[in-house]
Motif scaffolding. Structure first.
Motif, mmCIF file in Angstrom:
data_model
loop_
_atom_site.group_PDB
_atom_site.id
_atom_site.type_symbol
_atom_site.label_atom_id
_atom_site.label_comp_id
_atom_site.label_asym_id
_atom_site.label_seq_id
_atom_site.Cartn_x
_atom_site.Cartn_y
_atom_site.Cartn_z
ATOM 1 N N UNK A 96 57.727 27.757 38.843
ATOM 2 C CA UNK A 96 58.150 28.297 40.146
ATOM 3 C C UNK A 96 57.655 29.730 40.329
ATOM 4 N N UNK A 97 57.563 30.130 41.577
ATOM 5 C CA UNK A 97 57.084 31.470 41.910
ATOM 6 C C UNK A 97 58.058 32.539 41.418
ATOM 7 N N UNK A 98 59.335 32.227 41.396
ATOM 8 C CA UNK A 98 60.335 33.206 40.958
ATOM 9 C C UNK A 98 60.119 33.621 39.511
ATOM 10 N N UNK A 99 59.521 32.740 38.707
ATOM 11 C CA UNK A 99 59.299 33.023 37.293
ATOM 12 C C UNK A 99 57.945 33.680 37.030
ATOM 13 N N UNK A 100 57.162 33.863 38.097
ATOM 14 C CA UNK A 100 55.817 34.410 37.913
ATOM 15 C C UNK A 100 55.870 35.932 37.775
ATOM 16 N N UNK A 101 55.166 36.454 36.813
ATOM 17 C CA UNK A 101 55.060 37.907 36.636
ATOM 18 C C UNK A 101 53.689 38.217 36.056
ATOM 19 N N UNK A 102 53.255 39.459 36.250
ATOM 20 C CA UNK A 102 51.971 39.868 35.692
ATOM 21 C C UNK A 102 52.012 39.782 34.164
ATOM 22 N N UNK A 103 53.163 40.062 33.574
ATOM 23 C CA UNK A 103 53.291 39.991 32.117
ATOM 24 C C UNK A 103 53.076 38.565 31.621
ATOM 25 N N UNK A 104 53.659 37.600 32.315
ATOM 26 C CA UNK A 104 53.518 36.209 31.890
ATOM 27 C C UNK A 104 52.080 35.715 32.093
ATOM 28 N N UNK A 105 51.449 36.162 33.172
ATOM 29 C CA UNK A 105 50.045 35.786 33.395
ATOM 30 C C UNK A 105 49.179 36.346 32.279
ATOM 31 N N UNK A 106 49.429 37.608 31.928
ATOM 32 C CA UNK A 106 48.659 38.237 30.859
ATOM 33 C C UNK A 106 48.859 37.492 29.542
ATOM 34 N N UNK A 107 50.086 37.090 29.268
ATOM 35 C CA UNK A 107 50.367 36.351 28.034
ATOM 36 C C UNK A 107 49.618 35.020 28.019
ATOM 37 N N UNK A 108 49.572 34.344 29.178
ATOM 38 C CA UNK A 108 48.868 33.065 29.256
ATOM 39 C C UNK A 108 47.372 33.232 29.012
ATOM 40 N N UNK A 109 46.845 34.386 29.392
ATOM 41 C CA UNK A 109 45.411 34.665 29.223
ATOM 42 C C UNK A 109 45.116 35.410 27.929
ATOM 43 N N UNK A 110 46.198 35.770 27.215
ATOM 44 C CA UNK A 110 46.055 36.499 25.951
ATOM 45 C C UNK A 110 45.332 37.833 26.139
ATOM 46 N N UNK A 111 45.765 38.568 27.171
ATOM 47 C CA UNK A 111 45.197 39.898 27.443
ATOM 48 C C UNK A 111 46.343 40.870 27.684
ATOM 49 N N UNK A 112 46.029 42.155 27.719
ATOM 50 C CA UNK A 112 47.034 43.175 28.029
ATOM 51 C C UNK A 112 47.388 43.115 29.509
ATOM 52 N N UNK A 113 48.659 43.329 29.822
ATOM 53 C CA UNK A 113 49.111 43.241 31.220
ATOM 54 C C UNK A 113 48.328 44.186 32.121
ATOM 55 N N UNK A 114 48.116 45.422 31.672
ATOM 56 C CA UNK A 114 47.446 46.406 32.520
ATOM 57 C C UNK A 114 46.003 46.017 32.826
ATOM 58 N N UNK A 115 45.398 45.192 31.981
ATOM 59 C CA UNK A 115 44.010 44.798 32.238
ATOM 60 C C UNK A 115 43.887 43.940 33.490
ATOM 61 N N UNK A 116 44.984 43.289 33.898
ATOM 62 C CA UNK A 116 44.947 42.459 35.109
ATOM 63 C C UNK A 116 44.686 43.302 36.353
ATOM 64 N N UNK A 117 45.200 44.523 36.340
ATOM 65 C CA UNK A 117 45.125 45.350 37.546
ATOM 66 C C UNK A 117 43.710 45.872 37.811
ATOM 67 N N UNK A 118 42.814 45.706 36.885
ATOM 68 C CA UNK A 118 41.415 46.056 37.152
ATOM 69 C C UNK A 118 40.768 45.013 38.060
ATOM 70 N N UNK A 119 41.385 43.830 38.142
ATOM 71 C CA UNK A 119 40.843 42.747 38.955
ATOM 72 C C UNK A 119 41.726 42.411 40.160
ATOM 73 N N UNK A 120 43.034 42.600 40.012
ATOM 74 C CA UNK A 120 43.994 42.300 41.080
ATOM 75 C C UNK A 120 44.858 43.538 41.284
ATOM 76 N N UNK A 121 44.682 44.259 42.407
ATOM 77 C CA UNK A 121 45.386 45.537 42.589
ATOM 78 C C UNK A 121 46.905 45.450 42.544
ATOM 79 N N UNK A 122 47.475 44.341 43.035
ATOM 80 C CA UNK A 122 48.933 44.239 43.103
ATOM 81 C C UNK A 122 49.347 42.773 43.099
ATOM 82 N N UNK A 123 50.644 42.570 42.914
ATOM 83 C CA UNK A 123 51.167 41.206 42.953
ATOM 84 C C UNK A 123 50.984 40.600 44.340
#
Length: 221
Positions: A20-47
């Motif tokens: 569900x969307x309620x459970x979505x977070x940048x931290x969980x996305x980063x964990x799924x991709x096995x990368x640091x959370x802050x690295x996501x923001x170089x590609x996606x400025x915001x949620x």
């Protein structure tokens, strides 16, 4: 494979589909991709930017035919069914989209443009065509907005809708005794074939919507 906006969006869609969307977070996305959370923001400025990309990716699955049939009703019905199928695959999608503050998703524009084109032979003004396609989208979205809460209820209880209703039968009987409602009693106690099913509601509502629009178009002519 390097990190990219496309990989982030795909991972976010997969997580939202599953949890569900309620459970979505940048931290969980980063964990799924096995990368640091802050690295996501170089590609996606915001949620918010991510959600728009997710909407566009999901709507990219819409099967827009290469040509019209010349029958506005058949064409709109195909559009509605395609949209319903996408909403079923992505239960988070319908509640994430806005009617009055539409997100700038190219695939949403493509779909709306195709629907307005389907209505062009009717002779309706462009304003009327826009209103019809918005109402049709609003109907399908409205029914589909129940998909995610229903899926969450199944996950939380471990019961299907039918199984849950069976567990509540005695409570409903007590409620009916305390609050007499003869029409509901007739509906549920006299071998009615009624069922709480979103697919049935979609089919019934779509047919009635198109019936009404057909009468209205005929009256305008």
């Amino acid at each position: 494979m390097g990190l990219s906006r496309e990989r982030i969006v795909a991972a976010a869609v997969a997580l939202a589909d599953r949890d569900s969307m309620a459970e979505l977070s940048m931290r969980r996305i980063a964990a799924a991709l096995n990368v640091a959370t802050m690295s996501l923001y170089r590609h996606v400025p915001s949620r918010d930017d991510l959600v728009i990309d997710m909407i566009d990716a999901a709507l990219g699955e819409l099967r827009v035919p290469p040509r019209y049939r010349g029958d506005w009703r058949a064409d709109l019905e195909r559009c509605a069914r395609s949209l319903w199928e996408v909403f079923q695959r992505h239960p988070w999608l319908a509640p994430s989209m806005s009617m009055t503050r539409p997100q700038p998703a190219p695939n949403a524009l493509r779909f709306g443009e195709w629907m307005m084109g389907a209505l062009h032979p009717t002779g309706l003004t462009v304003t009327d065509r826009m209103l019809v396609q918005l109402l049709l989208f609003g109907f399908v979205r409205g029914v589909a907005s129940n998909l995610e809460p229903e899926a969450e209820a199944v996950r939380d209880t471990g019961l299907t809708d039918e199984e849950w209703l069976e567990t509540q039968s005695r409570a409903f009987e007590r409620f009916a005794t305390q609050h007499p409602a003869p029409h509901y009693e007739q509906l549920f106690r006299l071998d009615s074939d009624f069922e709480f099913d979103l697919g049935v509601l979609f089919e019934f509502g779509l047919a009635r919507f198109l019936d009404g629009i057909g009468v209205w178009i005929s009256s305008r002519r």
